[in-house]
Design an enzyme around this catalytic site. Sequence first.
Site, short mmCIF file in Angstrom:
data_model
loop_
_atom_site.label_atom_id
_atom_site.label_comp_id
_atom_site.label_asym_id
_atom_site.label_seq_id
_atom_site.Cartn_x
_atom_site.Cartn_y
_atom_site.Cartn_z
N HIS B 68 -8.54 -31.52 6.72
CA HIS B 68 -9.82 -30.86 6.57
C HIS B 68 -10.93 -31.64 7.28
O HIS B 68 -11.80 -31.07 7.92
CB HIS B 68 -10.13 -30.72 5.08
CG HIS B 68 -11.31 -29.87 4.80
ND1 HIS B 68 -11.21 -28.52 4.60
CD2 HIS B 68 -12.63 -30.19 4.69
CE1 HIS B 68 -12.43 -28.03 4.37
NE2 HIS B 68 -13.29 -29.01 4.41
N HIS B 116 -13.49 -21.06 2.78
CA HIS B 116 -13.41 -21.63 1.43
C HIS B 116 -12.22 -20.94 0.75
O HIS B 116 -12.34 -20.37 -0.33
CB HIS B 116 -14.72 -21.42 0.67
CG HIS B 116 -15.09 -22.59 -0.18
ND1 HIS B 116 -15.32 -23.84 0.32
CD2 HIS B 116 -15.23 -22.72 -1.49
CE1 HIS B 116 -15.61 -24.67 -0.65
NE2 HIS B 116 -15.54 -24.01 -1.78
#
Lengths: 256, 768
Positions: B68, B116
Amino acid sequence: MWGESMKAAILQMEGTNCEEETYIALMESGFTPEYVHLNNLRKGKAKLDDYELIFIPGGFSAGDYVRAGAIFAARLKATVWKDLVKFVEEGKFIIGVCNGFQVLIELGLLPATDGISEAPEAALMPNDSGHFECRWVYLKSQSSKIFTDVPEMITLPVAHAEGKFYASESVIEKIEAQKQVIFRYTSPYGSTEYPWNPNGSVNDIAAIMNPYGNVIGMMPHPERAYFPYQHPDWTRNKRDTGDGYYIFRALAEALR
Amino acid sequence: MKVTKIVEGVYRIHILNATDDELMEINEKMGLALSLDEMKKLRDFFASLGRDPTDIEIHAIAQGWSEHCSYKSSKPILRKYIFGIESPHTIVVMQDDAGVVEFDEDHAYVFKIESHNHPSAVEPYGGAATGVGGIIRDVLNMGAKPIALVDPLFFAPPDYPYEKLNPGIKHPRYLLNGVVAGIRDYGNRVGIPTVAGMTYFHEGFVNNILVNAGCIGIVRKDKIVRSRVDKPGVLLVMLGGRTGRDGIHGVNFASKILSEKSEEEKQAVQLGNPILKEPLIHAVLEANDEGIIYGMKDLGGGGLSSVIGEMCHAGGVGAEIHLDKVPLKEEGMAPWEIWVSESQERMLLAIEEKHLDILHEIAGKWDLEMSVIGKTTEGSVLKIFWYGEKILELPLDFMTAGVEYNRPYKIKKVKQMQEIPVEENYRNILLKLLSSVNIGSKEYIVRQYDHEVQGRTVIKPLQGEIGFETHGDAAIIKPLKDSWKGLAVTVAANPQIGEIDPYWGAVYTVDEAVRNLVAVGAKPHSFSDCLNFGNPEREEIMGEFVESCRGLGDAARYIHIPFVSGNVSFYNEAFNRNIPPTPVLMAVGIIEDIRKAVTADFKSAGNYIYIVGDTREEMGGSEYYRLMGYKSTTVPKVRFEDMKNRTEELLKAMGEGIVESCHDISHGGMAVAIAEMCMGGKIGAEIDLAKMEFMRADFKLFSESPTRWICEVKPENAERFEELVKARRIGQVSGETFRVRDGRRWLFNVHLNILRNAWSSALRDYVG
């Protein structure tokens, strides 16, 4: 054109959020607007007395996690209630839009059929649809003392989850008898069924004032329709001004 | 796992002599989500220092090295295809948290789209809400005022059978309603309009939904704030929310595949508070107006660890942090938890000491907490203290640089084939398409979001006669009071084509973004990409990623539109099923004068209807074939030159004010596009397909060939329009029905009310 003296206070606390478009609309219609945070009122850094108009803007004050507007109202009562009452009694103007309307009802400043009420006389209940809705509505202007020059039918946006105007039959009767209704939801097609009445308000009530006409509450947002190109159908229907313009102009003229 | 306690809450982890098994045990127990090779690299580093690490040191490194934060699988591919498209307008590209592009002489716009996905699959309401909150901070921390939000969402079909769901997987209807409510309750409360988006249904998202959120803001060029500090002695100040245990290991969680155990990882999902965010936005913008912010970054993925590491590393300084100065939500948090917590509504500001009082004053007015937690130092070493005790000392380049992989990939060969359907009743097909979930009205979702707040939305997401609006292609925001210039915003994605052919799916996505912007009269200006893919450790998934990036890059480079920000979401895999490749674009266009904007609703009877662009027999990935169950791998292919020429021609015609309405042709083809224009305008149309290319009527009606629009032109402007734009006149606006013939053969005649009823029914029973 109306002189520098027309100062307008746009009240703020955490969660109010229509202040910028309100500022622009007030300024364009001749007011000198200022942002006034409740904390600055509380600390004495700002005084309501300095203003001719109080504008309580839309938003979600304190999140509206309890009844919409309840906390904003409670904080006003705890800090500047006497000043606020004096302001109204002096005949200065207060307008609450959307969340601001909810605050004025919570405060008892509206509908105030027999003067300022201890407990709320009416309520803005959750929409019949059960959730937040953002849409444009048609409004029929009722002949009221301030808004005489508003065209008979205008369009403005609503954006709320709690906007269903409700009160006991006797209070509604009084509101009607005293001609306190300023705008009702309508449509060019005759019907006032959902979505034309977007929330299920009794008697299609969208905006009211107190019997003296100096405290005004409305669910639709005039500040979001000040200019013609803010309207959703400006590519279809030509206008010289936005329909919200008439409301701000009427306020300015009432205070001249 | 051998540990020694140093002080309360801090342990030394003995890894110097750890075996491979022991390393992986540490990895598992500490929740690091690193590979064995990465664990070895970690061990070797501390071996070179001649000491064992503390727990907070290991966590700090694991944050920096997570997929990430480090983009370790994607970076080489992104560099090759996505980065580096030249544009004279860009100001900050792919460096800070959001891209910055010139708007006019004095202003810039700032935007980014981000995923998300994992949190929203586990906790849809909170996940989606914090997705919105996070992207707002990314724009805010460049010093910009956030002025609009977008949100592309992807779910399995809402009628998906319960019994087919895997254990722990939530039903798409539950997820859809939770996500919409999360976006609604956060976006509306924080006072930023949600103006564009898409809601797309496909079985491939049954285990892994996608929740992407984008934000755009506006800033004066001289007020742009960078996410770096290049001077020692500058104070590091936390402003806003307190730090808690919510959102611990969010980035590591996002770098793993989901399983039935994911529910237990709910603590990786942060909790948002829009009523803290709203004053935070005001305070930050006020401080920026005062000119006191030296550098700023929001606390998102990786928490303080990522933010301080990246901010100082980018500016070439070190830092000294006192973690005991961080205001906490709860007692008893270990230093490493404070260091990696992803609690929401927090910003890190770099402020010079002389400006601290001004910040105090502003924070006080907005009832916000602030705390000086450290300062920048000479050199490139980060030191962390806990009540005076040093608990971390690491060189920043090791901590933040991370690793990079050239992962092996396999590109699948697409064998061209196309079944030919039996000709059916066109009227029925049109009505079925209109009432299908991907094409039908999204009004029930769109209206739950406030798209009017701030009063800047001059072209709305829904367009047409009040009470009868249709889907628009893009929204337009007028950011400045005293300028007619506007920003058009849209999103695009097409997993259905991408699933068959990732390259052409990505190219089609660029074309669709361009089509949408041009349809409202805006010149395409820049892109932000959110790349949603499966597990990159699988060669075929990595192949999809490579092909998608190549497609995005080829198409965008041809028309000189840069990608200025973006994010990659890998590991969208669960129960051995990966999502279809889904590159999502948030696209921004510029319109010089918003008074020339065009909407999708037909305006008046008698006007001519044109189709711009060529229609081809390429039905692969079309809604028509999906609905009818026919197979085709012949996907729509974009001719780059056509895309460029048609765009320029159409924008010229719109600039001359001779286009009354315009709608791009996408899902459901021409027939659906015209039906939508009729519904929005409350007026019918008559179309003659014989004026188009020679092919079957159903292909003409329902083909999704790219680079096409339907335009409405007044008869007196027809000659000029035909001079400017390569288009075919196919009909006229008139009546109360949508009527189609092919020469002398009538195909159907449907009343507007029937069209609207079908179209409105698609999601009515699923959302609310």
